[in-house]
Design a protein around this motif. Structure first.
Motif, PDB file in Angstrom:
ATOM      1  N   ASP A  36      23.197  59.490  83.745  1.00 30.98           N
ATOM      2  CA  ASP A  36      24.411  60.092  83.216  1.00 30.98           C
ATOM      3  C   ASP A  36      25.483  58.823  83.467  1.00 30.98           C
ATOM      4  O   ASP A  36      26.201  58.927  84.331  1.00 30.98           O
ATOM      5  CB  ASP A  36      24.823  61.261  84.128  1.00 30.98           C
ATOM      6  CG  ASP A  36      25.826  61.864  83.239  1.00 30.98           C
ATOM      7  OD1 ASP A  36      26.609  61.462  82.166  1.00 30.98           O
ATOM      8  OD2 ASP A  36      26.198  63.130  83.645  1.00 30.98           O
ATOM      9  N   ASP A  37      25.597  58.316  82.379  1.00 35.71           N
ATOM     10  CA  ASP A  37      26.426  57.232  82.263  1.00 35.71           C
ATOM     11  C   ASP A  37      27.577  57.341  81.058  1.00 35.71           C
ATOM     12  O   ASP A  37      27.451  57.434  80.056  1.00 35.71           O
ATOM     13  CB  ASP A  37      25.585  55.952  82.110  1.00 35.71           C
ATOM     14  CG  ASP A  37      26.410  54.305  82.007  1.00 35.71           C
ATOM     15  OD1 ASP A  37      27.609  54.530  82.381  1.00 35.71           O
ATOM     16  OD2 ASP A  37      25.877  53.589  81.525  1.00 35.71           O
ATOM     17  N   ALA A  38      28.788  57.218  81.701  1.00 39.18           N
ATOM     18  CA  ALA A  38      29.938  57.324  80.766  1.00 39.18           C
ATOM     19  C   ALA A  38      30.210  55.874  80.148  1.00 39.18           C
ATOM     20  O   ALA A  38      30.382  54.924  80.749  1.00 39.18           O
ATOM     21  CB  ALA A  38      31.374  57.598  81.559  1.00 39.18           C
ATOM     22  N   THR A 168      15.016  62.383  84.303  1.00 36.49           N
ATOM     23  CA  THR A 168      16.192  62.524  84.316  1.00 36.49           C
ATOM     24  C   THR A 168      16.582  63.729  84.969  1.00 36.49           C
ATOM     25  O   THR A 168      15.586  64.422  85.618  1.00 36.49           O
ATOM     26  CB  THR A 168      17.011  62.401  82.876  1.00 36.49           C
ATOM     27  OG1 THR A 168      18.349  62.360  83.082  1.00 36.49           O
ATOM     28  CG2 THR A 168      16.603  63.737  82.072  1.00 36.49           C
ATOM     29  N   GLY A 169      17.911  64.320  85.114  1.00 34.58           N
ATOM     30  CA  GLY A 169      18.100  65.030  86.025  1.00 34.58           C
ATOM     31  C   GLY A 169      19.600  65.667  85.650  1.00 34.58           C
ATOM     32  O   GLY A 169      20.609  65.139  85.081  1.00 34.58           O
ATOM     33  N   LEU A 182      25.996  66.283  78.163  1.00 32.33           N
ATOM     34  CA  LEU A 182      24.850  66.453  77.278  1.00 32.33           C
ATOM     35  C   LEU A 182      24.391  65.067  76.497  1.00 32.33           C
ATOM     36  O   LEU A 182      23.133  65.061  76.187  1.00 32.33           O
ATOM     37  CB  LEU A 182      25.090  67.450  76.051  1.00 32.33           C
ATOM     38  CG  LEU A 182      25.120  69.042  76.365  1.00 32.33           C
ATOM     39  CD1 LEU A 182      25.789  69.792  75.281  1.00 32.33           C
ATOM     40  CD2 LEU A 182      23.859  69.187  76.987  1.00 32.33           C
ATOM     41  N   VAL A 183      25.083  63.881  76.592  1.00 32.77           N
ATOM     42  CA  VAL A 183      24.859  62.710  76.239  1.00 32.77           C
ATOM     43  C   VAL A 183      23.617  62.337  76.547  1.00 32.77           C
ATOM     44  O   VAL A 183      22.964  61.852  75.698  1.00 32.77           O
ATOM     45  CB  VAL A 183      26.100  61.803  76.162  1.00 32.77           C
ATOM     46  CG1 VAL A 183      25.493  60.223  76.080  1.00 32.77           C
ATOM     47  CG2 VAL A 183      27.440  62.061  75.447  1.00 32.77           C
ATOM     48  N   PRO A 184      23.469  62.119  77.806  1.00 32.05           N
ATOM     49  CA  PRO A 184      22.129  61.414  78.325  1.00 32.05           C
ATOM     50  C   PRO A 184      20.817  62.429  77.841  1.00 32.05           C
ATOM     51  O   PRO A 184      19.886  61.944  77.481  1.00 32.05           O
ATOM     52  CB  PRO A 184      22.120  61.466  79.787  1.00 32.05           C
ATOM     53  CG  PRO A 184      23.104  62.327  80.082  1.00 32.05           C
ATOM     54  CD  PRO A 184      24.220  62.300  79.114  1.00 32.05           C
ATOM     55  N   PHE A 185      21.194  63.773  77.747  1.00 28.37           N
ATOM     56  CA  PHE A 185      20.023  64.456  77.226  1.00 28.37           C
ATOM     57  C   PHE A 185      19.801  64.307  75.848  1.00 28.37           C
ATOM     58  O   PHE A 185      18.519  64.583  75.448  1.00 28.37           O
ATOM     59  CB  PHE A 185      20.448  66.107  77.667  1.00 28.37           C
ATOM     60  CG  PHE A 185      20.185  66.348  79.137  1.00 28.37           C
ATOM     61  CD1 PHE A 185      18.939  66.443  79.999  1.00 28.37           C
ATOM     62  CD2 PHE A 185      21.478  66.445  79.836  1.00 28.37           C
ATOM     63  CE1 PHE A 185      18.981  66.711  81.226  1.00 28.37           C
ATOM     64  CE2 PHE A 185      21.192  66.383  81.290  1.00 28.37           C
ATOM     65  CZ  PHE A 185      20.203  66.776  81.860  1.00 28.37           C
ATOM     66  N   VAL A 186      20.977  64.182  75.202  1.00 25.71           N
ATOM     67  CA  VAL A 186      20.588  64.041  73.590  1.00 25.71           C
ATOM     68  C   VAL A 186      19.810  62.820  73.459  1.00 25.71           C
ATOM     69  O   VAL A 186      18.768  62.636  72.674  1.00 25.71           O
ATOM     70  CB  VAL A 186      22.034  63.924  72.903  1.00 25.71           C
ATOM     71  CG1 VAL A 186      21.734  63.415  71.609  1.00 25.71           C
ATOM     72  CG2 VAL A 186      22.689  65.292  73.089  1.00 25.71           C
ATOM     73  N   MET A 187      20.052  61.725  74.126  1.00 26.03           N
ATOM     74  CA  MET A 187      19.448  60.399  73.900  1.00 26.03           C
ATOM     75  C   MET A 187      17.903  60.852  74.578  1.00 26.03           C
ATOM     76  O   MET A 187      17.146  60.274  74.029  1.00 26.03           O
ATOM     77  CB  MET A 187      20.015  59.294  75.152  1.00 26.03           C
ATOM     78  CG  MET A 187      19.661  57.871  74.894  1.00 26.03           C
ATOM     79  SD  MET A 187      19.798  57.387  72.890  1.00 26.03           S
ATOM     80  CE  MET A 187      18.962  55.837  73.074  1.00 26.03           C
TER      81      MET A 187
END
Length: 283
Positions: A36-38, A168-169, A182-187
């Motif tokens: 989870d990276d901004a 991921t988590g 949700l950004v990392p989950f979309v990717m």
């Protein structure tokens, strides 16, 4: 990007049946971790230099622009506040961590500090060729994801036919996940589709409890069950992203560690390191 392309990922109806364990072959050794990276894209390039504006002034123009002796000042000490402003403009006061983004972000410096590499055009084209879809995700095309670690090794694995899985988590801290969560989950969803690989999602409700959990005098117990409830709610949001239910395994630390684990968490929360050291005699 056209609106039709932006909206092409349909979000399926929520269904608890989408959670499924990977029960086939044992998971291989290679793993992709999506953090989870901004992230934001690299800064725009500076405007082109105007050669005409850099031409030397004529003698007459120079005479008009030269300051008079009465208005000339000696150079005094530098203003500390001005120094701070200059430092911030140069990215000296840049702070980027899981909780804070401040100052002017220098992406080249950020890549160096995190020990990653920039996603260049050659690697992106190689990645595109290896996907089942033949296209890159818009996050990659637009530079929202702009650096990586060992993505070239994943490409090597695909080319050699070596299996890998995604990992991921989510640390549940609220009942609903926002767009940033949700950004990392979309990717990750795109990666799963692009390579047809298994996905493991770890819900770290134990970690959130140990960090933020509280003792309730009224109930006479810690609120560990509160974070277990948040895990279930967050899992619904993750399921709604539309992962392949036959290739996705979502698990809670509290549940997966066994029936005794919630009791262990309560003990961890009650006993400090110094207390344990005095009682047990750790070295």
């Amino acid at each position: 990007e056209p609106v039709s392309e932006v909206a092409d990922d349909a979000w399926p109806d929520l269904a608890a049946s989408h959670v499924a364990a990977v029960v086939s072959n044992a998971l291989p050794d290679v793993v992709v971790v999506v953090e989870d990276d901004a992230s934001a894209g690299p800064p725009p390039p500076p405007p082109p230099t105007n050669a005409a504006a850099a031409a030397a002034p004529t003698e007459e123009e120079a005479a008009k622009e030269a300051p008079s002796s009465s208005s000339t000042k000696e150079a005094g000490p530098t203003d500390p506040e001005q120094e701070e402003d200059d430092d911030e403009a140069n990215g000296e006061d840049m702070v980027v961590d899981p909780w804070t983004v401040s100052g002017k972000v220098d992406y080249a410096k950020l890549i160096s500090q995190f020990g990653s590499q920039r996603l260049d055009a050659a690697l992106l084209e190689r990645l595109r060729r290896l996907t089942k879809t033949g296209t890159l995700h818009r996050f990659l095309r637009r530079g929202i994801f702009f650096s990586h670690r060992d993505l070239d090794k994943i490409c090597d694995s695909v080319e050699k036919g070596v299996p890998f899985y995604l990992y991921t988590g989510r640390g549940p801290s609220s009942a609903a996940m926002h767009l940033g969560h949700l950004v990392p989950f979309v990717m990750t969803k795109w990666l799963q589709e692009a390579f047809g690989v298994p996905l493991v999602v770890q819900m770290t409700d134990d970690e959130k409890f140990l960090w933020k959990g509280e003792y309730s005098e009224a109930e006479g117990d810690y609120n560990v069950d509160h974070y277990r409830g948040l895990t279930r709610e967050n899992a619904k949001d993750i399921i709604a992203c539309g992962f392949d239910k036959q290739r996705t395994f979502i698990f809670s630390d509290c549940d997966y560690m066994g029936h005794m684990y919630p009791i262990v968490l309560r003990l961890w929360k009650s006993i400090t390191y110094n207390t344990a050291k005095a009682a047990v005699g750790f070295r």
